[in-house]
Design a protein around this motif. Structure first.
Motif, mmCIF file in Angstrom:
data_model
loop_
_atom_site.group_PDB
_atom_site.id
_atom_site.type_symbol
_atom_site.label_atom_id
_atom_site.label_comp_id
_atom_site.label_asym_id
_atom_site.label_seq_id
_atom_site.Cartn_x
_atom_site.Cartn_y
_atom_site.Cartn_z
ATOM 1 N N UNK A 104 50.549 45.511 44.548
ATOM 2 C CA UNK A 104 51.796 44.976 44.011
ATOM 3 C C UNK A 104 51.637 43.595 43.422
ATOM 4 N N UNK A 105 50.837 42.771 44.069
ATOM 5 C CA UNK A 105 50.568 41.437 43.543
ATOM 6 C C UNK A 105 49.864 41.535 42.194
ATOM 7 N N UNK A 106 48.855 42.389 42.101
ATOM 8 C CA UNK A 106 48.134 42.561 40.834
ATOM 9 C C UNK A 106 49.053 43.091 39.749
ATOM 10 N N UNK A 107 49.907 44.031 40.097
ATOM 11 C CA UNK A 107 50.836 44.611 39.134
ATOM 12 C C UNK A 107 51.813 43.562 38.621
ATOM 13 N N UNK A 108 52.324 42.750 39.512
ATOM 14 C CA UNK A 108 53.253 41.693 39.117
ATOM 15 C C UNK A 108 52.595 40.724 38.145
ATOM 16 N N UNK A 109 51.384 40.307 38.463
ATOM 17 C CA UNK A 109 50.672 39.378 37.589
ATOM 18 C C UNK A 109 50.400 39.995 36.218
ATOM 19 N N UNK A 110 49.992 41.254 36.212
ATOM 20 C CA UNK A 110 49.671 41.909 34.941
ATOM 21 C C UNK A 110 50.908 42.020 34.057
ATOM 22 N N UNK A 118 60.353 39.141 33.225
ATOM 23 C CA UNK A 118 60.420 38.729 34.620
ATOM 24 C C UNK A 118 59.960 39.889 35.495
ATOM 25 N N UNK A 119 59.159 39.589 36.512
ATOM 26 C CA UNK A 119 58.663 40.634 37.399
ATOM 27 C C UNK A 119 58.412 40.055 38.779
ATOM 28 N N UNK A 120 58.747 40.827 39.807
ATOM 29 C CA UNK A 120 58.499 40.429 41.185
ATOM 30 C C UNK A 120 58.496 41.679 42.046
ATOM 31 N N UNK A 121 57.932 41.583 43.251
ATOM 32 C CA UNK A 121 57.800 42.735 44.128
ATOM 33 C C UNK A 121 58.883 42.745 45.195
ATOM 34 N N UNK A 128 60.139 45.084 40.519
ATOM 35 C CA UNK A 128 61.441 44.857 39.909
ATOM 36 C C UNK A 128 61.250 43.990 38.676
ATOM 37 N N UNK A 129 61.896 44.358 37.573
ATOM 38 C CA UNK A 129 61.730 43.604 36.335
ATOM 39 C C UNK A 129 63.084 43.308 35.717
ATOM 40 N N UNK A 202 44.304 45.118 31.899
ATOM 41 C CA UNK A 202 44.796 43.908 32.572
ATOM 42 C C UNK A 202 45.123 44.195 34.042
ATOM 43 N N UNK A 203 45.793 45.320 34.290
ATOM 44 C CA UNK A 203 46.176 45.664 35.656
ATOM 45 C C UNK A 203 44.955 45.865 36.544
ATOM 46 N N UNK A 204 43.992 46.646 36.069
ATOM 47 C CA UNK A 204 42.809 46.903 36.887
ATOM 48 C C UNK A 204 41.950 45.650 37.031
#
Length: 287
Positions: A104-110, A118-121, A128-129, A202-204
């Motif tokens: 989730x942290x990686x996904x948020x950053x990507x 805007x994005x957060x877990x 959530x975006x 980017x995500x990976x």
């Protein structure tokens, strides 16, 4: 039904060139046109002895799953549907509960860096975006029971981490959600420069960074800096929440922290702080 745009298929060779060894972070990567569930496929590969850091991406899933066996809509070419096999050598399985949080942290950053939204877990597994905090992605991590290797020795413990990210979904492709945040896609939230291949890379890449740091410290999220990073990426901490548990039981309070075990700490309305390792969290408006 609305007319859907033409969608460019993912180029497996482009992804492999960016992500596989010797310079890349991953051992193998395949893109398939369709499958039932990438998590199920990668779990089967793990049982057959597949190595650490194998990635499977599907253009379409016909049986995608979320937490608690909920269905996940996966229309062809509209999102990123991928699963990753991890065998974290040197990390005790007691720390594996952090893997979906790290994903989730990686996904948020990507999403923040690549899409300009805007994005957060939302703990534990929803991305959530946008200003309305709609659900754009989910994460499902599943332990794989190890089986013996061909040579007779025990196989290393494995976890399959699956991610489903709504990228180009049109409104009629998004599932109705009777409870919780409504579903959305990056396109619906005004994301710029959408390119699924670039987003997958980017995500990976982000996932490699956070998981490698965590692994290098034996799964210690404090020493690796990942606990502090997760707290910064959280949409839940500091919020008034309802934690819905089995048996129609729920707890009302304020989410105050995530601990070293990945549990959500909630100061309940009774004044007692409780730790939750599982449960559905609903964000509430402040009283």
């Amino acid at each position: 039904m609305a007319e859907h745009p033409e969608r460019t298929p993912l180029d497996q060779e482009v992804l492999r060139a960016a992500l596989l060894g010797p310079a890349g972070a991953y051992a193998a990567l395949d893109v398939v046109p369709t499958t039932g569930s990438t998590n199920a496929d990668v779990a089967a590969a793990a049982q057959a002895g597949a190595p650490d850091r194998v990635v499977l991406i599907a253009e379409e899933q016909t049986g995608g799953r979320g937490r608690q066996s909920r269905a996940w809509a996966s229309p062809a070419g509209a999102g990123l549907y991928l699963s990753l096999l991890l065998r974290p050598e040197g990390v005790s399985p007691v720390h594996f509960g952090w893997l979906p949080l790290l994903a989730g942290l990686a996904l948020t950053r990507a999403v923040r860096s690549a899409c300009g939204v805007e994005a957060a877990m939302k703990w534990p597994n929803d991305l959530l975006v946008g200003p309305a905090e709609r659900k754009c992605a989910g994460i499902l991590a599943e332990a794989v029971v190890p089986v013996g290797r061909a040579g007779g020795g025990p196989a290393s413990p494995a976890v399959v981490v699956g991610l489903g990210l709504n990228v180009d979904h049109q409104p009629d492709e998004l599932p109705a959600r009777p409870t919780g945040p409504q579903a959305t896609s990056l396109r619906a939230e005004g994301a710029v420069g959408l390119d699924r291949a670039a987003l997958a890379i980017r995500l990976l890449g982000e996932l490699d960074t956070v998981e490698r740091a965590w692994r290098s410290q034996g799964g210690d999220v404090v020493r690796s800096g990942q606990l502090a990073a997760y707290r910064e990426a959280s949409a839940t901490l500091g919020r008034r929440v309802r934690v819905e548990l089995a048996g129609d039981h729920s707890v009302l309070g304020t989410a105050v922290d995530v601990d070293e075990a990945g549990r959500l700490l909630v100061r309940s309305d009774s004044g007692r702080t409780e730790a939750f390792s599982a449960g559905d969290v609903v964000h509430l408006r402040a009283r």
